[in-house]
Each structure stands twice: as C-alpha cells, then as structure tokens.
Design an enzyme around this catalytic site. Structure first.
Site, PDB file in Angstrom:
ATOM      1  N   HIS A  70       0.994  -1.223  -0.015  1.00 55.25           N
ATOM      2  CA  HIS A  70      -0.049  -0.141   0.029  1.00 55.25           C
ATOM      3  C   HIS A  70       0.900   1.349  -0.137  1.00 55.25           C
ATOM      4  CE1 HIS A  70       1.377   0.258   4.104  1.00 55.25           C
ATOM      5  NE2 HIS A  70       0.341   1.518   4.379  1.00 55.25           N
ATOM      6  N   HIS A  85       1.599   6.630  -0.621  1.00 53.06           N
ATOM      7  CA  HIS A  85       0.923   5.928   0.415  1.00 53.06           C
ATOM      8  C   HIS A  85      -0.440   5.764  -0.331  1.00 53.06           C
ATOM      9  CE1 HIS A  85      -1.394   4.870   3.976  1.00 53.06           C
ATOM     10  NE2 HIS A  85      -0.207   4.662   4.678  1.00 53.06           N
TER      11      HIS A  85
END
Length: 161
Positions: A70, A85
C-alpha cells in the site's frame, strides 16, 4: 547535488516530478488524516485517483516497498526520498487488491509501473485518496494542484534542493 555532463560537473538545484496517478491532484492538507494533512511525514500533495495504476513520478531507486504493497518509497537520483501512500487505512487490507511490479532495490525511470491497485475493491473498504510526500529535507517545493492529471505525464511538483 551534482551530475557530470560531458566531463563537467553541473549543479542540480531542483527536480520535477510527474503525477504517479491519473485523477485529480490536491494539496496534502486536504487528506482526511492528520498524519498527512498536518505534514507530520513531510509536505506534499495527494491524488484522487480514477485509475488504479501507480507509476514512478521520478527516476531513482525503490528504497521501501511495504509488505502490504500500500506504500512505496523512492529515492531520486538527487537523493530526495518520496513516499507514495496508496489510500488511507489500506494497510489493514494486508496487500489484498494490490499488485507490486517492482521490488525494493530496483532502479526505476519516470513512468515505470510500480503498483496496480483495484480501486473498486479498495474503495469499498478504505479511502482511495493517495498522498505523495517528501520525507527528506529540501529547500522548497512548488505545487501544481487542483487540476486533472495523467500518470507519467502531468508535471505536479518542483522540488528545490
């Protein structure tokens, strides 16, 4: 920072990043998470993606690929570190919905595919807004925000070293 050009050293005083995602770019202060909006991890921008492909916004080296895929860290050739992110609360998905196309230590060029995310799946379980923050100390940054962007093409940040 310096780079050699035809035997001469040339001082690099800035670098330009292109969008890592297609969608809309906004200021990092609009991210609904204080870690990012209050710039605890660094200043930057964020993306409201319309496409699940994440590409390299700058050439460099992959210095961190989280096991959950992620988030990814890139160190530019000038030595600046950037963190992408993907989404908020996406760490809890434990990698589900994410496919990495690079590994830690890989060298990448602008536009190289880094990660593919299933936006439909992720948006059902987390937020898809994606911060890109500068985690290194830099002189200043210029943001080109509040517009539609195309991954690998639209210039979005100028970082002065």
């Amino acid at each position: 920072m310096f780079k050699k050009l035809f035997g001469k050293e040339e001082k690099i005083d800035h670098e330009v990043l292109v969008s890592p995602m297609t969608g809309e770019v906004v200021d990092v202060t609009e991210v609904p998470d204080p870690t990012f909006s209050e710039k605890m991890m660094g200043d930057g921008i964020a993306f409201k993606p319309t496409d699940g492909e994440v590409v390299a916004p700058i050439g460099g080296e992959i210095v961190n690929l989280f096991p959950t895929k992620h988030a990814i860290g890139i160190k530019s050739k000038a030595g600046v570190e950037y963190l992408i992110h993907i989404g908020l609360d996406t760490v809890m998905l434990d990698g589900e919905g994410f496919t990495a196309h690079v590994s830690q230590g890989d060298k990448v060029n602008v536009g190289d595919k880094l990660i593919t995310v299933d936006l439909d799946f992720v948006s059902g379980k987390a937020k898809t807004i994606t911060p890109l923050v500068i985690t290194s100390d830099v002189g200043s940054i210029e943001k080109d925000i509040n517009k539609s962007v195309v991954k690998g093409e639209t210039e979005i940040l100028t970082v002065h070293l």
